[in-house]
Motif scaffolding. Structure first.
Motif: not given
Length: 122
Positions: A22-25, A57, A59
């Motif tokens: 998981f990439l939060s940003l 931009s 997630s």
């Protein structure tokens, strides 16, 4: 472990072992790749998975070819050379203003919190 605030940025919070990251940003000036690398003696090593993202931009999730286990990993931005397929020899790491790859070092641990609940403070 830090976040480079430039035109492009990536942040992966600490998370549990699994078959995706998981990439939060993820922030890209133009279309590119989020690539997950294993740790190789303190540097980014083998690639576990890559996911293409459009400019902008948000997630996201990177599905992996093989799951993570306890340890250190790197989420790194790579360029897209225009053919739409990831090739680490052509889609090279995206470099920041300091000339180093834009990346986020993160830990995988069974004790990590749910990354969806991890806030990103810019």
């Amino acid at each position: 472990k830090g976040l480079m605030v430039e035109n492009s940025a990536i942040y992966a919070p600490d998370q549990k072992p699994g078959i995706d990251v998981f990439l939060s940003l993820i922030q890209l000036e133009k279309q590119g790749w989020a690539v997950i690398h294993e740790d190789n003696s303190g540097a980014h090593g083998n690639i576990l998975g890559a996911q293409k993202f459009q400019a902008g931009s948000g997630s996201g999730i990177v599905e992996l070819l093989r799951g993570t286990s306890e340890g250190v990993y790197y989420a790194m931005l790579h360029n897209e050379n225009g053919d739409g397929a990831f090739d680490h020899k052509k889609d090279l790491p995206l470099l920041g203003k300091d000339g180093t790859p834009i990346l986020s070092k993160f830990n995988v641990s069974s004790k990590a919190e749910d990354p969806a609940e991890t806030e990103v403070n810019l």
